[in-house]
Design an enzyme around this catalytic site. Structure first.
Site, short mmCIF file in Angstrom:
data_model
loop_
_atom_site.label_atom_id
_atom_site.label_comp_id
_atom_site.label_asym_id
_atom_site.label_seq_id
_atom_site.Cartn_x
_atom_site.Cartn_y
_atom_site.Cartn_z
CG ASN A 113 -1.99 -1.07 1.15
OD1 ASN A 113 -2.41 -1.48 0.08
ND2 ASN A 113 -2.40 -1.55 2.30
CG HIS A 173 -11.00 -1.94 6.80
ND1 HIS A 173 -10.63 -2.17 8.11
CD2 HIS A 173 -10.01 -2.46 6.03
CE1 HIS A 173 -9.47 -2.80 8.13
NE2 HIS A 173 -9.06 -2.99 6.89
CD GLU A 211 -13.04 1.10 3.34
OE1 GLU A 211 -11.84 1.29 3.10
OE2 GLU A 211 -13.60 -0.01 3.24
CB SER A 240 -9.47 -1.43 1.78
OG SER A 240 -10.46 -2.28 2.34
CG ASP A 265 -11.30 4.30 6.78
OD1 ASP A 265 -10.30 4.72 6.16
OD2 ASP A 265 -11.30 3.22 7.41
CG HIS A 308 -6.96 2.21 1.04
ND1 HIS A 308 -5.83 1.44 0.91
CD2 HIS A 308 -7.67 1.65 2.05
CE1 HIS A 308 -5.86 0.45 1.76
NE2 HIS A 308 -6.97 0.55 2.48
CE LYS A 330 -3.76 1.11 4.47
NZ LYS A 330 -3.91 1.10 5.92
#
Length: 383
Positions: A45, A131, A170, A174, A199, A202, A234
């Site tokens: 990542n 997640h 998110e 992910s 969130d 990423h 990440k």
């Protein structure tokens, strides 16, 4: 015997779902070494190739010399120091938020927010592909959890009740690499009087102007989202996480979030390295452009080969395979060709949706992507 561990492990292995830890002989990067063999790494990542940058290494070393190896205590005792305070201020300036709070991991940060905020009289609405850290925290909280179909704003609108709790999603998912419709989530949050938590583990560093993340890329002001979580492990190439929002939110979490109150704080030397990472990421337009070029090249090549990819324009490119055994076999064929790619299987993804989670980085070279596509063509037809 009270716990039959062997049977549980045997059942998981029989289903093709048993996981094994892999010990690397190298640090993170474009290439990794496993058991004395070098592989092109398409599973990490470290999206911008930041983990090994000299600025971060030097900042961490300088922090060690000044502050020592650990923080020594929880942040409410003696574990909160100048590097932590400076990092929180830097996050506020970068992301346009009022306040930020540091955590050791993104998992801990998500657990802290959901369990500290939600009570038995609240509701929570979670995307079905959120997640595990979000869904497990939601299941552990006393608030009833209502899950809506992935990115389905129509269903979410039907499920919402006014002023009852928290919408959770998110920014970049992910396992699928696609993005949430943030403007629509904000509109539903405002119309229903419920808070919104994003969130952006990423998206941070990779998307938006100066790497500010998914919100910036989609033109959503940080102030329109009550809770923003991001990680440093990440695109920023370090470790740790933060929660950002209003000053009252941060003060509340510092008092009521057990994951914050009762945990030793992340080392101040680590905070120094994260600060250096943010400074670099803000100027890393060239790395972000390189990453986007790799994504375009890979997706064009995959389309020519007839490979089934998820609908992702981010560094996470899921190659949908189907059954766990097929995904494991394809990953093994790629490793034989010098490519490190991880098969993702249930329960991380739904049954029948095992995949190779391919991650592209700015550190890759064009020839790496071409080699990956050639190996996928051979490996895919060898199923």
């Amino acid at each position: 015997m009270p716990f039959d561990l062997s049977s549980a492990l045997a059942a998981r292995e029989a289903a093709g779902l048993k996981r094994q830890r892999i010990c690397l002989d190298s640090g993170q990067g474009r290439q990794i070494r496993v058991a004395d063999r070098s592989y092109l790494n398409f599973s990490g990542n470290d999206y911008l190739g930041a983990a090994g940058r000299p600025e971060l290494v030097q900042a961490w070393q300088a922090g060690l010399a000044l502050w020592g190896a650990g923080s020594g205590a929880s942040p409410l005792v003696t574990g909160y120091s100048l590097p932590h305070a400076r990092l929180e201020a830097q996050l506020c300036d970068w992301l346009g938020v009022e306040a930020a709070l540091l955590f050791s991991t993104g998992f801990a940060a998500n657990q802290a927010v959901i369990k500290a905020l939600l009570g038995k009289d609240h509701l929570q609405w979670q995307d079905r592909l959120n997640h595990a850290s979000l869904q497990e925290a939601g299941a552990a909280s006393p608030a009833r959890m209502k899950r809506f179909a992935h990115n389905d704003m129509t269903q979410l609108r039907q499920l919402l009740e006014p002023k009852r709790g928290l919408i959770i999603s998110e920014g970049v998912f992910s396992m699928d690499g696609d993005q949430a419709p943030l403007a629509e989530l904000v509109a539903l949050s405002q119309a229903s009087g419920n808070w919104l938590m994003i969130d952006d583990a990423h998206g941070l560093g990779v998307l938006g102007a100066a790497g500010r993340g998914s919100l910036a890329q989609q033109g959503v002001a940080a102030g329109q989202v009550q809770i923003l979580m991001g990680t440093f492990g990440k695109a920023l190439g370090c470790a740790g996480a933060f929660v950002a929002g209003s000053r009252d939110l941060v003060d509340y979490l510092a008092n009521f979030a057990r994951e914050y109150v009762y945990s030793t704080h992340l080392p101040p030397a680590q905070a120094e390295a994260i600060s250096a990472a943010i400074a670099w990421v803000q100027q890393a337009d060239g790395a972000r452009e390189q990453l986007q070029a790799h994504i375009a090249l890979f997706r064009q090549g995959a389309a020519r080969l007839g490979l089934t990819l998820g609908d992702s324009q981010t560094a996470i490119q899921p190659l949908l395979v189907g059954e766990s055994e097929q995904a494991l076999a394809l990953a093994q064929r790629l490793r034989q060709r010098g490519l490190w790619v991880t098969a993702i299987r249930p329960p991380t993804v739904p049954a029948g949706q095992a995949r190779l989670r391919l991650t592209l980085t700015a550190a890759h070279r064009r020839e790496d992507i071409v080699h990956l596509l050639a190996a996928l063509e051979e490996g895919w037809h060898g199923r």
